[in-house]
Design a protein around this motif. Structure first.
Motif, short mmCIF file in Angstrom:
data_model
loop_
_atom_site.label_atom_id
_atom_site.label_comp_id
_atom_site.label_asym_id
_atom_site.label_seq_id
_atom_site.Cartn_x
_atom_site.Cartn_y
_atom_site.Cartn_z
N GLN A 98 -43.84 -22.82 -8.15
CA GLN A 98 -42.52 -22.69 -8.75
C GLN A 98 -41.41 -22.85 -7.70
O GLN A 98 -40.38 -23.47 -7.97
N ALA B 68 -41.17 -26.48 -6.91
CA ALA B 68 -40.52 -27.19 -8.02
C ALA B 68 -39.01 -27.04 -7.94
O ALA B 68 -38.26 -28.01 -8.10
N SER C 167 -37.59 -29.09 -5.05
CA SER C 167 -37.57 -30.53 -5.35
C SER C 167 -36.43 -30.88 -6.28
O SER C 167 -35.80 -31.94 -6.16
N GLN C 168 -36.13 -30.01 -7.23
CA GLN C 168 -35.00 -30.25 -8.13
C GLN C 168 -33.68 -30.25 -7.36
O GLN C 168 -32.76 -31.02 -7.66
N SER D 160 -36.98 -23.61 -13.17
CA SER D 160 -38.28 -23.71 -12.49
C SER D 160 -39.17 -22.53 -12.85
O SER D 160 -40.39 -22.69 -13.04
N GLY E 63 -42.05 -29.89 -10.97
CA GLY E 63 -41.44 -30.36 -9.74
C GLY E 63 -41.57 -31.86 -9.58
O GLY E 63 -42.15 -32.55 -10.41
#
Length: 362
Positions: free
Chosen positions: A62, A65, A68-69, A108, A114
């Protein structure tokens, strides 16, 4: 708390601050975002989403993810930090980045997938889209410079070396120039009309970020102009927030006259010391030349008052600044309560966040 759980403690907030500062600071050490035209608040968003997901209790997947966002969001441009477009967005850009980070952390935690190749994907990743060319000349960087590099592991280095803005409400690359100018003020205040030129010897980041010529549009433009800040400090022996206002600038044409007489020189040693991990100096030196051929001594200041190397000198003044600003909003009793709590580390760490925030309700 509504679920009967223990409240968040200030210790957890302080730890989160250390983590967030460390993440964005270590990434920034060898990876210049302004050289590729991007605003550094991107790192505020990246660091904040990592820390917020952790505080939410996220697992590794998480957290990754969310990070990465944050990267796939890309970056704000630096347009609003440079003349002739500098403006008030400078004041809220970091807050906007953190609010976006909280949103990304939330989705997330709710299961948003992700994006594993967000940095390295050929053609579409951050490296290829945003990080492979220098913006000034649109030239491709050497291959090894097109990806991030990290000179050290994450720890507590950034917070331990944090720069406090104590002396002047000025962009940090100009702090030592302002201090040098204030020292020169008594020597030049009665000879301002006789000044032939002002020479500022500085480092490359100051040249790139805050050296400006021509009209300055607003306070945000002026507080990121090395020549303006130096001129004000030379003329008045101080630099305060009101000195950036439009009316003040218009009422003092001498400021622009001195700006036009200012020459900027980049000093290789200052550049080296700026990047030296054992120094991290932010040096400026100023010398004034007069029309009769006389000159002042060169006044050089390597480290601003808020630098780690000047903690013994700076911390007492920082505490006084905190007390002074508290007094602008709260009655003396409340101000003293907040101050006494903040200087008692053990008690502050064990204070619930809601109780701490209640102290700031007017």
């Amino acid at each position: 708390m509504s679920r009967g759980e223990s409240p968040l403690l200030m210790r957890e907030v302080l730890e989160a601050m250390i983590l967030a500062h460390e993440i964005q600071g270590v990434i920034a050490l060898e990876n210049s975002f302004n050289r590729v035209g991007l605003c550094q608040v991107l790192l505020v968003r990246v660091a904040s989403v990592a820390v917020v997901t952790k505080m939410y209790g996220a697992d590794h997947e998480q957290i990754m993810a969310g990070i990465s966002q944050a990267w796939v969001d890309g970056s704000a441009l630096r347009t609003y930090r440079h003349a002739p477009n500098a403006g008030s967005r400078e004041s809220w850009a970091a807050g906007d980045a953190t609010s976006r980070a909280v949103r990304l952390a939330d989705i997330s935690m709710r299961g948003e997938m992700g994006i594993p190749g967000v940095l390295s994907a050929v053609q579409w990743g951050f490296y290829d889209v945003c990080f492979n060319k220098t913006v000034a000349d649109q030239q491709f960087k050497p291959q090894q410079k097109r990806v991030f590099s990290f000179p050290q592991k994450y720890g507590t280095c950034v917070m331990e070396n944090v720069l406090f803005k104590i002396s002047f409400p000025a962009e940090f690359h100009a702090q030592t120039a302002c201090e040098a100018a204030v020292k020169l003020h008594p020597l030049v205040v009665d000879r301002l009309s006789e000044i032939d030129k002002i020479v500022i010897r500085t480092h490359d980041s100051a040249v790139r970020i805050i050296c400006k010529q021509g009209p300055l549009a607003n306070p945000a433009d002026r507080d990121h102009c090395l020549q303006y800040m130096t001129a004000v400090a030379l003329i008045f022996g101080d630099l305060i927030a009101e000195h950036y206002e439009d009316d003040f600038h218009r009422a003092n044409p001498l400021i622009d006259q001195l700006r036009e007489k200012t020459q900027i020189e980049e000093v290789p040693q200052y550049c080296d010391d700026y990047y030296d991990a054992n120094k991290r100096s932010i040096a400026n030196a100023i010398q004034i030349y007069f029309t009769d051929g006389t000159v002042t001594e060169e006044v050089a200041v390597e480290y601003p008052l808020g630098h780690r190397r000047r903690r013994a000198q700076g911390i007492p003044l920082l505490e006084k600044k905190f007390q002074r600003n508290l007094a602008t909003r709260f009655a003396s009793g409340r101000s003293q309560t907040i101050y006494q709590l903040c200087i008692d580390q053990a008690r502050l760490e064990q204070t619930a966040v809601d109780e701490f925030m209640d102290l700031f309700v007017i």
